[in-house]
Design an enzyme around this catalytic site. Sequence first.
Site, short mmCIF file in Angstrom:
data_model
loop_
_atom_site.label_atom_id
_atom_site.label_comp_id
_atom_site.label_asym_id
_atom_site.label_seq_id
_atom_site.Cartn_x
_atom_site.Cartn_y
_atom_site.Cartn_z
N LYS A 9 0.83 -1.21 0.00
CA LYS A 9 0.00 0.00 0.00
C LYS A 9 0.86 1.26 0.00
O LYS A 9 0.55 2.25 -0.66
CB LYS A 9 -0.94 -0.02 1.21
CG LYS A 9 -2.02 -1.10 1.10
CD LYS A 9 -2.73 -1.35 2.42
CE LYS A 9 -3.72 -2.50 2.28
NZ LYS A 9 -4.35 -2.88 3.57
N GLN A 22 -4.27 -1.72 9.80
CA GLN A 22 -4.20 -3.03 9.15
C GLN A 22 -4.77 -4.10 10.07
O GLN A 22 -4.36 -4.26 11.21
CB GLN A 22 -2.75 -3.37 8.79
CG GLN A 22 -2.58 -4.70 8.08
CD GLN A 22 -3.23 -4.72 6.71
OE1 GLN A 22 -3.12 -3.77 5.94
NE2 GLN A 22 -3.91 -5.81 6.40
N ASP A 40 -11.19 3.17 4.72
CA ASP A 40 -11.67 1.80 4.52
C ASP A 40 -13.19 1.76 4.41
O ASP A 40 -13.77 0.83 3.87
CB ASP A 40 -11.23 0.90 5.68
CG ASP A 40 -9.95 0.13 5.39
OD1 ASP A 40 -9.66 -0.09 4.19
OD2 ASP A 40 -9.25 -0.24 6.34
#
Length: 297
Positions: A52, A96, A119
Site C-alpha cells: 500500500k 491493518q 476503509d
Amino acid sequence: MTEIIDGNRVAQSIRDDLSEAIDELEDADVTPTLATVLMSDDPASETYVSMKQDDCAEVGIEAIDVEIDPDAPAEELFDEIDRLNDDENVNGILVQMPVPDHVDKQSVLRRIDPAKDVDGFHPENVGRLVAGDARYKPCTPHGIQKLLEDAGVDPEGKDAVVVGRSDIVGKPMANLLVQKAEGGNATVTVCHSRTDDLAAKTREADIVVAAAGVPEMIDGDMLTDGVTVIDVGINRVDADTEKGYELVGDVDFESAKEKANAITPVPGGVGPMTRAMLLYNTVKATGLQHNVDVTLP
C-alpha cells in the site's frame, strides 16, 4: 470466448486517472496523506502495508508508516489513532487488520475519525452506505463495481448472488448492487454457510460474487451459461510447487470459465482493485477535508 477480467490493468488505469485529482490538490497546496497503522508481526500484514505504501509513492500520495508493538496495551493503539485524527496533515487512516486478540476490533473502527476512515468501516460510514449516501465505498466492493463496469456488465435488472456475508465484502457488496444508482439496481441474494442448496441459488444468477473464503467452493456445475463471476477469495492450498502451495479463489476457475461470459482470475483479479480504491478514497477524503472539488475516475 470467455473474457478474463484483468484486475491489474483496471487498477493501473485507476491509478493513472487519479493523477488529475492529485494535480488539482497540488494546485491548492495540498498533498494527500495516508497513515497506515500496523500492530502485528504477521508477515502477510507487513507485506500488505508495504504494498500500500508503494502504491501511494507511485501516484504521489504521502504515506506515513506507524508501527506498534503487538504486545503493547490497546490504549497505545487508541492513543496513536487519536493523534492521527487530530493531525490536519493526515487525510486517511488505515489500521491493518487483524489486530491482536487483546484489542477489540470494533473499538478500533469506531475510534477512527469517520472523515478519515478510508476503509469505509466506521459505523457512520456504513450507515451512509446503506442509506444510499456513501462518503467512502469500502474498497473491495467498490473495486468490483469498477471491474463490472470495465467488462461492460451493467447490474441493472440482473439477478446477482453474493456468496459471503462479511462486513468487509459481502454485506457492502450486496448493498451497492441493490442501490438505486449507477452500478446497482440488481436483484440481490446473499448466501452464506447456512444457505440450503447453494447451487440452486448460484445457477439462477447473472452475476456471482464469491467471497466466502472457502477454496474452490463454486464450480462450473453451479453456474449458468453466460454468467459473470467475480472471485474475491484468495486461499493458500497445498500444491506440488516450489513453494509447496498455490493460491486459489473461492471459484474453481477452470470449470467456471467454461460457463462464464466473464470471470476474474486469482491472483490478478479483485486484489489489485482493493488497493487502487484505497488510493481513490484517500484522494477523495483529501478533497472533502480541504473543500477542493477533485476529478475522480
